[in-house]
Design an enzyme around this catalytic site. Structure first.
Site, mmCIF file in Angstrom:
data_model
loop_
_atom_site.group_PDB
_atom_site.id
_atom_site.type_symbol
_atom_site.label_atom_id
_atom_site.label_comp_id
_atom_site.label_asym_id
_atom_site.label_seq_id
_atom_site.Cartn_x
_atom_site.Cartn_y
_atom_site.Cartn_z
ATOM 1 C CG ASP A 92 -1.915 -1.118 1.233
ATOM 2 O OD1 ASP A 92 -2.339 -1.518 0.134
ATOM 3 O OD2 ASP A 92 -2.263 -1.605 2.328
ATOM 4 C CG PHE A 108 -9.410 -3.651 6.246
ATOM 5 C CD1 PHE A 108 -8.183 -3.010 6.314
ATOM 6 C CD2 PHE A 108 -9.455 -4.949 5.747
ATOM 7 C CE1 PHE A 108 -7.017 -3.640 5.889
ATOM 8 C CE2 PHE A 108 -8.298 -5.583 5.328
ATOM 9 C CZ PHE A 108 -7.083 -4.925 5.398
ATOM 10 C CG HIS A 159 -5.007 -17.234 2.251
ATOM 11 N ND1 HIS A 159 -3.896 -17.848 2.797
ATOM 12 C CD2 HIS A 159 -4.888 -15.913 2.569
ATOM 13 C CE1 HIS A 159 -3.140 -16.939 3.400
ATOM 14 N NE2 HIS A 159 -3.730 -15.759 3.286
#
Length: 301
Positions: free
Chosen positions: A112, A223, A273
């Site tokens: 990021d 988020f 995952h």
């Protein structure tokens, strides 16, 4: 759908799973992380990954967590690594350190922006300029390191188009990536369509769905939406009125995530995952519903 894998309902095997953790900042968070690891380790995941903060801000905590996993468990750790904030030499040194302690799996990411998602992105002037360059650099130094990369069923928020985003994934695969793990998604059709587009481009590595149980819906929504994930109205409605009811939120979150993975499994997806947020309860329950049992005693769901 183009994934040709055996569905779990055929009774032959339960899915393969992996878990993501983040490095702890305090002693209490450290204790919580290790309670989570000890709870989930008997499910024998393929690997467990440890994240890496913006600009390498958690570099040493990531390294110490990875080292402890290697030292104290039988788990295979995967270290996250980004291009942000470091020169090629510094990143190469980090990779060498990981290789020296026994790490053979890296999750290679662009990372990021240093000031956070939504701010301008820039790399170190002497650094790796893209995740594909990072993958190539790791493979050149240590060909025995397995590399996972990111994938975006709703495209990366900074990508000009879906095609350019898939171009980026293709470059990572051509550089040596072994698998892609998707950003969180809540509509399985997005994943199916994405896999079809990726396969049509000749990309044949596994595209592993990334699943996040929403322990705290409002926090998690903020988020994931910043990272480009859409949150359907039907999902928001399921958590409506539960801001002050953590126990019911947990039950709803487990139900939603379990339903999502079971539907994916019925469509032939055999690998998942989980973004654990360093919590074991929901992930353990969802794994159980997938037919995964501790210590390898597995039954089909």
């Amino acid at each position: 759908m183009t994934e040709t894998v055996s569905p779990v309902s055929n009774g032959h095997r339960a899915p393969k799973i992996s878990f993501e953790f983040f490095p702890p900042k305090t002693e209490e968070m450290e204790r919580n992380l290790w309670e989570t690891i000890n709870r989930l380790a008997p499910l024998t995941p393929n690997f467990v990954s440890v994240t890496y903060g913006a600009g390498g801000s958690t570099r040493e905590r990531t390294h110490s967590t990875i080292t402890r996993i290697l030292r104290e468990t039988d788990l295979l750790p995967a270290a996250h690594l980004t291009c942000v904030g470091s020169s090629r030499g510094e990143i190469d040194e980090i990779v060498d350190r990981y290789h020296e302690v026994g790490v053979r799996h890296i999750v290679a990411l662009r990372g990021d922006p240093p000031a956070g998602i939504g701010t301008p992105y820039f790399t170190h002037p002497d650094g790796y300029q893209s995740s594909a360059e990072l993958v190539a650099g790791i493979k050149k130094r240590h060909p025995d390191i397995e590399i996972s990369v990111s994938a975006y069923p709703e495209k990366h928020p900074e990508a000009a188009s879906f095609d350019t985003d898939i171009d980026t994934l293709k470059a990572k695969v051509d550089a040596g990536a072994n698998r892609a793990i998707t950003q969180v998604f809540f509509d399985n059709d997005l994943y199916y369509r994405y896999v079809d587009r990726v396969r049509a481009r000749g990309i044949d590595i596994p595209i592993v769905p990334g699943i996040m149980p929403m322990h705290n819906f409002k926090q998690a929504r903020n988020f994931v939406t910043r990272a480009g994930t859409s949150v359907p109205d039907w999902l928001a409605e399921k958590f409506d009125g539960l801001d002050n009811d953590a126990e019911t939120r947990k039950l709803v979150a487990a139900t939603v995530a379990a339903g999502q993975v079971q539907k994916l499994a019925k469509h032939g997806v055999d690998t998942f995952h989980f973004y654990t947020m360093n919590r074991a309860d929901l992930v353990f329950a969802i794994s159980h519903l997938l037919g995964i049992r501790p210590h390898g005693a597995q039954k089909a769901a």
